[in-house]
Write a protein that holds these residues in place. Structure first.
Motif, mmCIF file in Angstrom:
data_model
loop_
_atom_site.group_PDB
_atom_site.id
_atom_site.type_symbol
_atom_site.label_atom_id
_atom_site.label_comp_id
_atom_site.label_asym_id
_atom_site.label_seq_id
_atom_site.Cartn_x
_atom_site.Cartn_y
_atom_site.Cartn_z
ATOM 1 N N ASN A 1 0.827 -1.201 0.000
ATOM 2 C CA ASN A 1 0.000 0.000 0.000
ATOM 3 C C ASN A 1 0.867 1.260 0.000
ATOM 4 O OD1 ASN A 1 -2.371 -1.364 -0.034
ATOM 5 N ND2 ASN A 1 -2.689 -1.317 2.188
ATOM 6 N N PHE A 2 1.980 1.175 0.701
ATOM 7 C CA PHE A 2 2.882 2.324 0.734
ATOM 8 C C PHE A 2 3.488 2.582 -0.650
ATOM 9 C CE2 PHE A 2 7.158 4.100 1.366
ATOM 10 C CZ PHE A 2 6.789 5.308 1.939
ATOM 11 N N LYS A 3 3.868 1.514 -1.357
ATOM 12 C CA LYS A 3 4.449 1.669 -2.690
ATOM 13 C C LYS A 3 3.408 2.217 -3.661
ATOM 14 C CE LYS A 3 8.017 -1.853 -2.504
ATOM 15 N NZ LYS A 3 8.479 -3.143 -3.015
ATOM 16 N N THR A 4 2.195 1.732 -3.584
ATOM 17 C CA THR A 4 1.126 2.210 -4.472
ATOM 18 C C THR A 4 0.823 3.663 -4.165
ATOM 19 O OG1 THR A 4 0.194 -0.009 -4.423
ATOM 20 C CG2 THR A 4 -1.214 1.731 -5.280
ATOM 21 N N TYR A 5 0.726 3.979 -2.909
ATOM 22 C CA TYR A 5 0.459 5.352 -2.509
ATOM 23 C C TYR A 5 1.592 6.277 -2.965
ATOM 24 C CZ TYR A 5 -0.106 9.442 0.477
ATOM 25 O OH TYR A 5 -0.223 10.724 0.939
ATOM 26 N N PHE A 6 2.839 5.852 -2.750
ATOM 27 C CA PHE A 6 3.999 6.657 -3.118
ATOM 28 C C PHE A 6 4.075 6.854 -4.639
ATOM 29 C CE2 PHE A 6 8.536 7.137 -4.148
ATOM 30 C CZ PHE A 6 8.780 8.305 -3.444
ATOM 31 N N SER A 7 3.840 5.809 -5.424
ATOM 32 C CA SER A 7 3.911 5.935 -6.887
ATOM 33 C C SER A 7 2.777 6.811 -7.402
ATOM 34 C CB SER A 7 3.898 4.564 -7.543
ATOM 35 O OG SER A 7 2.706 3.890 -7.249
ATOM 36 N N THR A 8 1.579 6.732 -6.809
ATOM 37 C CA THR A 8 0.468 7.591 -7.215
ATOM 38 C C THR A 8 0.772 9.041 -6.878
ATOM 39 O OG1 THR A 8 -1.030 5.769 -6.712
ATOM 40 C CG2 THR A 8 -2.029 7.930 -7.024
ATOM 41 N N LEU A 9 1.341 9.266 -5.701
ATOM 42 C CA LEU A 9 1.704 10.614 -5.296
ATOM 43 C C LEU A 9 2.801 11.170 -6.213
ATOM 44 C CD1 LEU A 9 1.374 12.926 -3.231
ATOM 45 C CD2 LEU A 9 3.186 11.837 -1.901
ATOM 46 N N LEU A 10 3.784 10.370 -6.555
ATOM 47 C CA LEU A 10 4.856 10.796 -7.443
ATOM 48 C C LEU A 10 4.313 11.121 -8.834
ATOM 49 C CD1 LEU A 10 7.884 11.261 -7.703
ATOM 50 C CD2 LEU A 10 8.117 8.871 -8.377
ATOM 51 N N PHE A 11 3.396 10.307 -9.333
ATOM 52 C CA PHE A 11 2.785 10.549 -10.643
ATOM 53 C C PHE A 11 2.011 11.863 -10.639
ATOM 54 C CE2 PHE A 11 -0.849 10.134 -13.534
ATOM 55 C CZ PHE A 11 -0.156 10.015 -14.740
ATOM 56 N N ALA A 12 1.287 12.127 -9.587
ATOM 57 C CA ALA A 12 0.517 13.374 -9.480
ATOM 58 C C ALA A 12 1.452 14.578 -9.439
ATOM 59 C CB ALA A 12 -0.377 13.329 -8.241
ATOM 60 N N ILE A 13 2.576 14.453 -8.736
ATOM 61 C CA ILE A 13 3.533 15.559 -8.664
ATOM 62 C C ILE A 13 4.162 15.807 -10.036
ATOM 63 C CG2 ILE A 13 5.763 16.269 -7.709
ATOM 64 C CD1 ILE A 13 4.926 14.852 -5.096
ATOM 65 N N VAL A 14 4.570 14.762 -10.725
ATOM 66 C CA VAL A 14 5.156 14.903 -12.062
ATOM 67 C C VAL A 14 4.135 15.512 -13.009
ATOM 68 C CG1 VAL A 14 6.010 13.589 -14.048
ATOM 69 C CG2 VAL A 14 6.852 13.073 -11.756
ATOM 70 N N LEU A 15 2.893 15.079 -12.920
ATOM 71 C CA LEU A 15 1.823 15.617 -13.762
ATOM 72 C C LEU A 15 1.609 17.099 -13.488
ATOM 73 C CD1 LEU A 15 -0.385 14.881 -15.828
ATOM 74 C CD2 LEU A 15 -1.887 14.477 -13.893
ATOM 75 N N ALA A 16 1.592 17.489 -12.250
ATOM 76 C CA ALA A 16 1.381 18.892 -11.884
ATOM 77 C C ALA A 16 2.565 19.748 -12.336
ATOM 78 C CB ALA A 16 1.174 19.011 -10.379
ATOM 79 N N VAL A 17 3.785 19.253 -12.144
ATOM 80 C CA VAL A 17 4.975 20.021 -12.524
ATOM 81 C C VAL A 17 5.034 20.158 -14.042
ATOM 82 C CG1 VAL A 17 7.502 19.984 -12.555
ATOM 83 C CG2 VAL A 17 6.271 19.508 -10.440
ATOM 84 N N SER A 18 4.775 19.079 -14.779
ATOM 85 C CA SER A 18 4.834 19.167 -16.236
ATOM 86 C C SER A 18 3.751 20.081 -16.779
ATOM 87 C CB SER A 18 4.729 17.776 -16.859
ATOM 88 O OG SER A 18 3.439 17.244 -16.650
ATOM 89 N N THR A 19 2.577 20.083 -16.192
ATOM 90 C CA THR A 19 1.508 20.982 -16.612
ATOM 91 C C THR A 19 1.886 22.424 -16.309
ATOM 92 O OG1 THR A 19 -0.102 19.281 -16.120
ATOM 93 C CG2 THR A 19 -0.946 21.514 -16.382
ATOM 94 N N TYR A 20 2.480 22.647 -15.177
ATOM 95 C CA TYR A 20 2.877 24.006 -14.796
ATOM 96 C C TYR A 20 4.002 24.522 -15.701
ATOM 97 C CZ TYR A 20 4.731 27.880 -12.078
ATOM 98 O OH TYR A 20 5.188 29.104 -11.693
ATOM 99 N N LEU A 21 4.992 23.704 -15.976
ATOM 100 C CA LEU A 21 6.149 24.156 -16.743
ATOM 101 C C LEU A 21 5.857 24.267 -18.240
ATOM 102 C CD1 LEU A 21 9.076 22.236 -15.029
ATOM 103 C CD2 LEU A 21 8.424 24.625 -14.759
ATOM 104 N N SER A 22 5.141 23.332 -18.810
ATOM 105 C CA SER A 22 4.946 23.351 -20.257
ATOM 106 C C SER A 22 3.638 23.988 -20.679
ATOM 107 C CB SER A 22 5.009 21.929 -20.816
ATOM 108 O OG SER A 22 3.893 21.184 -20.358
#
Length: 155
Positions: free
Chosen positions: A3-24
């Protein structure tokens, strides 16, 4: 732990998505918009100006030619009679001394050109008739290879 790995990977994906949307300024994928993997924002679409295309004129008129051929009785302004041309300066000096002795009364000069030749010349004519008359005299004195030449080629 899973559950920790799933939670961490989902959180990381959301952060990458937010950063890429903000930057590009692009949404990484939107199935409803188009087949493009990156669909631009509406603001960016409004700012886009297509490049202008140059359309050449359909008719072409060449500039007028200013060249007019010389008349048939054309005589170059600075014409000389070339007696000989040598690469070796000693040979040129000896030939010039002999020409001065044979053609007394004629001005004999040595010119060096950019191709590396010492040219032995006589006279400066602006009358082709006089140049041809002197050429026949020079040939009669034994300089059979002599010829009439424009001085612009001696530079």
């Amino acid at each position: 732990m899973r559950n920790f790995k799933t939670y961490f990977s989902t959180l990381l994906f959301a952060i990458v998505l937010a950063v890429s949307t903000y930057l590009s300024g692009c949404v990484p994928f939107d199935e409803s918009a188009s087949d493009d993997p990156c669909v631009q924002c509406e603001e960016q679409k409004k700012k886009y100006v297509p490049p202008t295309t140059y359309i050449p004129p359909t008719t072409y008129t060449p500039p007028p030619t200013t060249y007019t051929p010389p008349p048939t009785n054309y005589t170059p302004i600075n014409t000389v009679i070339q007696l000989g041309a040598f690469v070796n300066k000693t040979y040129a000096d000896n030939f010039m001394a002999r020409a001065k002795n044979d053609l007394q009364g004629y001005f004999i000069d040595m010119k060096w050109n950019k191709k590396g030749f010492y040219q032995i010349v006589t006279g400066e004519y602006n009358n082709l008739g006089k140049a041809e008359q002197d050429l026949s005299f020079v040939k009669s004195k034994g300089y059979n290879d002599a010829f009439i030449k424009e001085t612009k080629y001696l530079q």
